[in-house]
Design a protein around this motif. Structure first.
Motif, PDB file in Angstrom:
ATOM      1  N   ASP A  25      -5.250  27.501  31.813  1.00  0.00           N
ATOM      2  CA  ASP A  25      -5.522  27.496  30.416  1.00  0.00           C
ATOM      3  C   ASP A  25      -7.026  28.221  30.187  1.00  0.00           C
ATOM      4  N   GLY A  26      -7.613  28.065  31.258  1.00  0.00           N
ATOM      5  CA  GLY A  26      -8.844  28.322  31.363  1.00  0.00           C
ATOM      6  C   GLY A  26      -9.194  29.854  31.869  1.00  0.00           C
ATOM      7  N   GLY A  27      -8.026  30.413  32.221  1.00  0.00           N
ATOM      8  CA  GLY A  27      -7.938  31.756  32.614  1.00  0.00           C
ATOM      9  C   GLY A  27      -7.858  32.204  34.294  1.00  0.00           C
ATOM     10  N   ILE A  28      -7.688  30.888  35.068  1.00  0.00           N
ATOM     11  CA  ILE A  28      -7.662  31.008  36.553  1.00  0.00           C
ATOM     12  C   ILE A  28      -6.334  31.577  36.688  1.00  0.00           C
ATOM     13  N   LYS A  29      -6.207  32.301  37.697  1.00  0.00           N
ATOM     14  CA  LYS A  29      -4.867  33.148  38.080  1.00  0.00           C
ATOM     15  C   LYS A  29      -4.224  32.853  39.292  1.00  0.00           C
ATOM     16  N   GLN A  30      -5.310  32.577  40.106  1.00  0.00           N
ATOM     17  CA  GLN A  30      -4.834  32.319  41.776  1.00  0.00           C
ATOM     18  C   GLN A  30      -5.182  30.693  41.957  1.00  0.00           C
ATOM     19  N   ILE A  31      -4.336  30.118  42.417  1.00  0.00           N
ATOM     20  CA  ILE A  31      -4.302  28.893  42.778  1.00  0.00           C
ATOM     21  C   ILE A  31      -4.008  28.588  44.445  1.00  0.00           C
ATOM     22  N   THR A  32      -5.131  27.792  44.846  1.00  0.00           N
ATOM     23  CA  THR A  32      -4.909  27.324  46.463  1.00  0.00           C
ATOM     24  C   THR A  32      -4.690  25.992  46.577  1.00  0.00           C
ATOM     25  N   LEU A  33      -3.546  25.684  47.123  1.00  0.00           N
ATOM     26  CA  LEU A  33      -3.484  24.153  47.447  1.00  0.00           C
ATOM     27  C   LEU A  33      -3.797  23.861  48.901  1.00  0.00           C
ATOM     28  N   LEU A  34      -4.981  22.829  49.093  1.00  0.00           N
ATOM     29  CA  LEU A  34      -5.526  22.836  50.167  1.00  0.00           C
ATOM     30  C   LEU A  34      -5.223  21.355  50.800  1.00  0.00           C
ATOM     31  N   ARG A  51       7.795  17.104  48.212  1.00  0.00           N
ATOM     32  CA  ARG A  51       7.354  17.771  49.231  1.00  0.00           C
ATOM     33  C   ARG A  51       6.656  19.025  48.764  1.00  0.00           C
ATOM     34  N   LEU A  52       5.881  19.679  49.910  1.00  0.00           N
ATOM     35  CA  LEU A  52       5.010  21.004  49.357  1.00  0.00           C
ATOM     36  C   LEU A  52       6.109  21.862  48.860  1.00  0.00           C
ATOM     37  N   GLY A  53       7.405  22.165  49.228  1.00  0.00           N
ATOM     38  CA  GLY A  53       8.054  23.066  48.590  1.00  0.00           C
ATOM     39  C   GLY A  53       8.262  22.892  47.379  1.00  0.00           C
ATOM     40  N   ASP A  54       8.298  21.618  46.681  1.00  0.00           N
ATOM     41  CA  ASP A  54       8.561  21.263  45.549  1.00  0.00           C
ATOM     42  C   ASP A  54       7.467  21.709  44.688  1.00  0.00           C
ATOM     43  N   LEU A  55       6.113  21.102  45.305  1.00  0.00           N
ATOM     44  CA  LEU A  55       4.929  21.376  44.698  1.00  0.00           C
ATOM     45  C   LEU A  55       4.734  22.924  44.292  1.00  0.00           C
ATOM     46  N   LEU A  56       5.053  23.617  45.147  1.00  0.00           N
ATOM     47  CA  LEU A  56       5.013  25.177  44.854  1.00  0.00           C
ATOM     48  C   LEU A  56       5.757  25.626  43.981  1.00  0.00           C
ATOM     49  N   ASP A  57       7.440  25.102  43.838  1.00  0.00           N
ATOM     50  CA  ASP A  57       8.083  25.438  42.741  1.00  0.00           C
ATOM     51  C   ASP A  57       7.481  25.041  41.326  1.00  0.00           C
ATOM     52  N   MET A  58       6.839  23.829  41.457  1.00  0.00           N
ATOM     53  CA  MET A  58       6.194  23.145  39.932  1.00  0.00           C
ATOM     54  C   MET A  58       4.966  24.041  39.639  1.00  0.00           C
ATOM     55  N   VAL A  59       4.201  24.451  40.561  1.00  0.00           N
ATOM     56  CA  VAL A  59       2.848  25.244  40.060  1.00  0.00           C
ATOM     57  C   VAL A  59       3.399  26.364  39.797  1.00  0.00           C
ATOM     58  N   SER A  60       4.349  27.025  40.192  1.00  0.00           N
ATOM     59  CA  SER A  60       4.974  28.455  39.822  1.00  0.00           C
ATOM     60  C   SER A  60       5.460  28.561  38.483  1.00  0.00           C
ATOM     61  N   ALA A  61       5.490  27.236  37.948  1.00  0.00           N
ATOM     62  CA  ALA A  61       6.392  27.322  36.714  1.00  0.00           C
ATOM     63  C   ALA A  61       5.044  27.073  35.489  1.00  0.00           C
ATOM     64  N   TRP A  67      -0.618  33.659  41.303  1.00  0.00           N
ATOM     65  CA  TRP A  67      -0.823  33.823  42.728  1.00  0.00           C
ATOM     66  C   TRP A  67      -0.807  32.323  43.182  1.00  0.00           C
ATOM     67  N   ILE A  68       0.022  31.938  44.060  1.00  0.00           N
ATOM     68  CA  ILE A  68      -0.364  30.709  44.662  1.00  0.00           C
ATOM     69  C   ILE A  68      -0.415  30.753  46.291  1.00  0.00           C
ATOM     70  N   ARG A  69      -1.341  30.296  46.991  1.00  0.00           N
ATOM     71  CA  ARG A  69      -1.510  30.226  48.194  1.00  0.00           C
ATOM     72  C   ARG A  69      -1.744  28.593  48.594  1.00  0.00           C
ATOM     73  N   PHE A  70      -1.644  28.264  49.869  1.00  0.00           N
ATOM     74  CA  PHE A  70      -1.673  27.273  50.412  1.00  0.00           C
ATOM     75  C   PHE A  70      -2.214  27.168  52.127  1.00  0.00           C
ATOM     76  N   ILE A  71      -3.157  26.312  52.314  1.00  0.00           N
ATOM     77  CA  ILE A  71      -3.661  26.222  53.655  1.00  0.00           C
ATOM     78  C   ILE A  71      -4.028  24.954  53.945  1.00  0.00           C
TER      79      ILE A  71
END
Length: 185
Positions: A25-34, A51-61, A67-71
């Motif tokens: 909502d504040g304009g951030i377009k890329q999220i990195t799950l860490l 699990r992480l796959g579920d979380l990736l799907d939720m964030v993408s909605a 863009w979504i990344r994870f490390i």
């Protein structure tokens, strides 16, 4: 690291989604799950396991997230559902940072990594099958206590076979409180 810092704790998915929605909502377009081992993410919400796959799907909605990344992932705990979420969702970048640490099974055992070089390479191959064009990045430690020239050459062979996009190579340095610092010469 868990032996030094304590066990990992997975945050509640609803709290993560709320935080990311506020960022979007504040304009951030890329999220990195860490996470130290992000692929071990697991949250039991009254019998529903996330699990992480579920979380990736939720964030993408979330509207606004592009863009979504994870490390960072751990080969010994990797869940194939992560690759499936990556393959089916254009917002999840096809990038996998998954440290091998060594190509020598003897050294991996000494590092308490709980996987073999063969397991690691099969995981990389599976990632390339499920997510064509994926960029795979790794980490390595050289000079681990007891490493021989033969162990080092096994690592060189793993690097050749894996064909990484990028690798981070570190000279071994002892960490206080770890098994290698306490027990290995």
């Amino acid at each position: 690291v868990p032996y030094v810092r304590g066990p990992e704790v997975s945050r509640k998915p609803a709290d993560i989604i709320k935080q990311i929605t506020k960022l979007a909502d504040g304009g951030i377009k890329q999220i990195t799950l860490l996470g130290q081992t992000i692929d071990a993410y697991e949250y039991d919400d009254d019998g529903r396991i996330y699990r992480l796959g579920d979380l990736l799907d939720m964030v993408s909605a979330i509207d606004g997230v592009e863009w979504i990344r994870f490390i960072t992932s751990h080969p010994g705990q990797f869940d194939e559902g992560i690759l499936e979420a990556m393959a089916s969702n254009k917002k999840v970048t096809p990038y996998l940072h998954i440290p091998a640490q060594s190509g020598s099974d003897r050294i991996l055992k000494a590092m308490n990594r709980r996987y073999t070089a063969e397991h690691y390479l099969s995981l990389i191959e599976k990632a390339r099958q499920i997510v064509p064009g994926i960029s795979i990045v790794s980490d390595f430690i050289v000079g681990f206590p007891g490493e021989t020239e033969e162990d080092f050459q096994a690592t060189v062979e793993l690097v050749k076979k894996a064909r990484f996009k990028n690798s981070f190579v570190f000279k071994y340095s002892p960490r206080l409180g770890t098994h290698s610092e306490k027990k290995l010469a």
